[in-house]
Design a protein around this motif. Structure first.
Motif, short mmCIF file in Angstrom:
data_model
loop_
_atom_site.label_atom_id
_atom_site.label_comp_id
_atom_site.label_asym_id
_atom_site.label_seq_id
_atom_site.Cartn_x
_atom_site.Cartn_y
_atom_site.Cartn_z
N ILE A 24 -38.94 6.99 -35.87
CA ILE A 24 -38.48 6.02 -36.87
C ILE A 24 -37.22 6.52 -37.56
O ILE A 24 -36.28 5.76 -37.80
N LEU A 25 -37.19 7.81 -37.89
CA LEU A 25 -36.01 8.38 -38.55
C LEU A 25 -34.79 8.34 -37.62
O LEU A 25 -33.67 8.05 -38.07
N ARG A 26 -34.99 8.62 -36.34
CA ARG A 26 -33.87 8.54 -35.40
C ARG A 26 -33.37 7.11 -35.26
O ARG A 26 -32.17 6.86 -35.20
N ALA A 27 -34.30 6.15 -35.21
CA ALA A 27 -33.91 4.74 -35.11
C ALA A 27 -33.14 4.31 -36.36
O ALA A 27 -32.15 3.58 -36.27
N ALA A 28 -33.60 4.76 -37.53
CA ALA A 28 -32.92 4.42 -38.78
C ALA A 28 -31.51 5.01 -38.81
O ALA A 28 -30.54 4.34 -39.21
N GLY A 29 -31.36 6.26 -38.38
CA GLY A 29 -30.05 6.89 -38.34
C GLY A 29 -29.12 6.20 -37.37
O GLY A 29 -27.94 5.96 -37.68
N CYS A 30 -29.65 5.86 -36.20
CA CYS A 30 -28.83 5.19 -35.18
C CYS A 30 -28.40 3.81 -35.67
O CYS A 30 -27.24 3.41 -35.49
N ALA A 31 -29.31 3.07 -36.31
CA ALA A 31 -29.00 1.72 -36.80
C ALA A 31 -27.97 1.77 -37.92
O ALA A 31 -26.99 1.01 -37.92
N THR A 32 -28.18 2.65 -38.89
CA THR A 32 -27.29 2.72 -40.05
C THR A 32 -25.88 3.17 -39.65
O THR A 32 -24.88 2.54 -40.02
N LEU A 33 -25.80 4.25 -38.89
CA LEU A 33 -24.49 4.73 -38.46
C LEU A 33 -23.82 3.73 -37.51
O LEU A 33 -22.60 3.60 -37.50
N GLY A 34 -24.65 3.03 -36.72
CA GLY A 34 -24.09 2.03 -35.81
C GLY A 34 -23.39 0.91 -36.57
O GLY A 34 -22.28 0.49 -36.21
N VAL A 35 -24.02 0.42 -37.63
CA VAL A 35 -23.41 -0.64 -38.44
C VAL A 35 -22.12 -0.13 -39.10
O VAL A 35 -21.08 -0.81 -39.08
N VAL A 36 -22.17 1.07 -39.67
CA VAL A 36 -21.02 1.62 -40.38
C VAL A 36 -19.85 1.89 -39.43
O VAL A 36 -18.70 1.48 -39.69
N LEU A 37 -20.12 2.58 -38.31
CA LEU A 37 -19.04 2.95 -37.39
C LEU A 37 -18.46 1.73 -36.68
O LEU A 37 -17.23 1.59 -36.57
N THR A 38 -19.32 0.83 -36.20
CA THR A 38 -18.82 -0.37 -35.54
C THR A 38 -18.03 -1.23 -36.50
O THR A 38 -16.96 -1.76 -36.17
N GLY A 39 -18.55 -1.39 -37.73
CA GLY A 39 -17.83 -2.17 -38.73
C GLY A 39 -16.48 -1.57 -39.06
O GLY A 39 -15.48 -2.29 -39.19
N ALA A 40 -16.43 -0.24 -39.17
CA ALA A 40 -15.16 0.42 -39.49
C ALA A 40 -14.15 0.27 -38.36
O ALA A 40 -12.95 0.00 -38.59
N LEU A 41 -14.60 0.44 -37.12
CA LEU A 41 -13.69 0.31 -35.97
C LEU A 41 -13.13 -1.10 -35.87
O LEU A 41 -11.92 -1.29 -35.68
N PHE A 42 -14.01 -2.09 -35.98
CA PHE A 42 -13.54 -3.47 -35.84
C PHE A 42 -12.68 -3.89 -37.03
O PHE A 42 -11.73 -4.66 -36.87
N ALA A 43 -13.01 -3.39 -38.21
CA ALA A 43 -12.17 -3.68 -39.37
C ALA A 43 -10.76 -3.13 -39.15
O ALA A 43 -9.76 -3.76 -39.51
N GLY A 44 -10.67 -1.94 -38.55
CA GLY A 44 -9.36 -1.38 -38.23
C GLY A 44 -8.57 -2.26 -37.28
O GLY A 44 -7.35 -2.42 -37.41
N VAL A 45 -9.28 -2.86 -36.29
CA VAL A 45 -8.61 -3.79 -35.36
C VAL A 45 -8.05 -4.99 -36.11
O VAL A 45 -6.92 -5.42 -35.86
N LEU A 46 -8.83 -5.53 -37.04
CA LEU A 46 -8.38 -6.70 -37.80
C LEU A 46 -7.19 -6.37 -38.71
O LEU A 46 -6.29 -7.18 -38.89
N VAL A 47 -7.20 -5.16 -39.26
CA VAL A 47 -6.08 -4.75 -40.11
C VAL A 47 -4.81 -4.62 -39.28
O VAL A 47 -3.73 -5.09 -39.68
N LEU A 48 -4.92 -4.00 -38.11
CA LEU A 48 -3.74 -3.77 -37.28
C LEU A 48 -3.25 -5.04 -36.60
O LEU A 48 -2.04 -5.26 -36.47
N TRP A 49 -4.18 -5.89 -36.15
CA TRP A 49 -3.79 -7.07 -35.38
C TRP A 49 -3.43 -8.26 -36.28
O TRP A 49 -2.39 -8.89 -36.10
N LEU A 50 -4.29 -8.55 -37.25
CA LEU A 50 -4.10 -9.73 -38.08
C LEU A 50 -3.42 -9.42 -39.42
O LEU A 50 -3.12 -10.33 -40.18
N GLY A 51 -3.23 -8.13 -39.71
CA GLY A 51 -2.61 -7.76 -40.96
C GLY A 51 -3.48 -8.04 -42.18
O GLY A 51 -2.97 -8.28 -43.28
N ALA A 52 -4.81 -8.03 -41.97
CA ALA A 52 -5.74 -8.32 -43.06
C ALA A 52 -5.87 -7.13 -43.99
O ALA A 52 -5.61 -5.98 -43.60
N SER A 53 -6.26 -7.40 -45.23
CA SER A 53 -6.58 -6.29 -46.15
C SER A 53 -7.89 -5.66 -45.70
O SER A 53 -8.70 -6.28 -45.02
#
Length: 405
Positions: free
Chosen positions: A89-118
């Protein structure tokens, strides 16, 4: 459309969805893929014959929210809490939480670079796509071994919770980082407390209500709890998860209550009735949601080149960190779990919840449907791969068992 024809279409949707679900167990094709394509076909037919079907503006979000509650409840009602499962359960929680944070950060970076979003707007648009959809992955998890199936249920449910909590937290204004942390922590603690009280209350009611109609009011009571929690800016999915876990782990309640809330003999039978009705409701709501989702998109919108580029970038932003997390945090082999991370109902709900004042006009909305379809197709591949891996594991285990004999 005539009322009689409307009834025909509604009935056919449920029956066809049942066939998709039945044959999907053999073909390993997730029913969500077939349901979305059914919606697309219905839209094409309706446009061709001139049928006008105006859906209420808030129907899809309400239907999706109800489906999310039922799906998370259904998943947690199958989970047993034991001391041996805590590391998983702890491994699943760590994988889920870090997955949301890392994926969100990577895709947010794409939107900032491509669309010029804040960065603030980029993160708000990225978080819906960073959440694993339990609505899609839990039904498909039957293709996995029991251990991996439990991991996927925990991971997707926790991913939903983390994504929803962070998303709505970012929509509000704070005086500073400390205000954000304390506010978020207080919401989670209060949500845990309310969820525990509600779970114990339903546990008590199941044992004492003798009326022939009792399961349905409890399901709508949980829905009411979720709605009130959302109005009060709590974490309502945390409450739903705790209710499901408490009901399916009544041995823990009996242990901590020292017998004051001990089970009666018929409790397991009543709990099975509760589970069965939850499964039935979930099936119907999920079917209508994904058909209506497909119906709301015209085929022409899916041919947009920017939408395809955005969808491919997003899939890359989700698969790369997932592979690393499965090996480093979950300590599981990447195959076939790498593909069991689709986007779906929760992604649609969160994306629809972005206020008009915070919308990125340059964002290709059609990429939302493309990401859902891509993830579902990859999930199909993962289900087929899981079947091959299970067969190979069973074949390799046979000689060793024969040798021992």
């Amino acid at each position: 459309m005539d009322q009689a024809w409307t009834m025909v279409v509604l009935s056919l949707i449920v029956l066809v969805a049942y066939l998709f679900d039945f044959f999907g167990r053999f073909t390993r094709v997730p029913a969500v893929v077939s349901l979305i394509f059914t919606g697309l076909v219905l839209r094409a037919v309706a446009d061709a014959v001139g049928w006008q079907l105006a859906l209420p503006a808030g129907l899809l979000p309400v239907l999706g929210t109800f489906g999310l509650i039922l799906i998370v409840l259904e998943g947690t009602l199958d989970l047993r809490l034991t001391r041996e499962r805590v590391p998983m359960i702890l491994r699943a929680a760590g994988c889920a939480t870090l997955g949301v944070v890392l994926t969100g950060a990577l895709f947010a970076g794409v939107l900032v670079l491509w669309l010029g979003a804040s960065w603030q707007l980029a993160v708000v648009h990225a978080l819906p796509f960073a959440v694993i959809s339990s609505a899609v992955v839990i039904p498909a998890a039957v293709a996995l071994s029991e251990r991996l199936r439990e991991f996927v249920i925990y991971e997707s449910s926790i991913s939903d919770i983390v994504g929803v909590v962070l998303f709505y937290a970012l929509l509000r204004e704070y005086s500073g980082p400390l205000d954000f942390v304390f506010s978020l922590g207080g919401e989670l603690l209060l949500s845990v407390f309310v969820g525990l009280v509600m779970g114990l209350s339903i546990f008590w009611l199941i044992q004492r209500i003798e009326h022939h109609v009792r399961v349905l009011p409890m399901i709508f009571g949980i829905t009411l709890l979720y709605s009130l929690g959302k109005i009060l800016h709590l974490a309502p999915l945390v409450m739903v998860v705790l209710v499901g876990l408490l009901l399916n782990n009544s041995h823990l309640i009996a242990r901590f209550s020292r017998g004051r809330l001990a089970e009666r003999a018929q409790f397991e039978q009543d709990l099975e009735s509760f589970k069965h009705l939850t499964v039935e409701f979930t099936f119907v709501v999920r079917s209508f949601f994904f058909v209506l989702l497909g119906f709301g998109v015209s085929a022409g919108e899916l041919l947009s080149a920017p939408a395809w580029v955005m969808a491919v970038l997003l899939m890359g932003c989700s698969l790369l960190p997932r592979w690393a997390l499965l090996r480093g945090v979950a300590r599981e082999r990447a195959q076939p779990l790498l593909w069991f991370a689709p986007r779906g109902l929760i992604t649609v709900l969160l994306f629809m919840s972005i206020p008009e004042s915070q919308r990125l006009e340059a964002f290709p909305v059609a990429s939302l449907m493309l990401v859902i379809l891509m993830g579902a197709l990859l999930l199909t591949y993962g289900s087929l791969q899981s079947r091959s891996l299970l067969a190979a594991d069973e074949a390799s285990a046979q000689p060793s068992s024969v040798t021992k004999e």
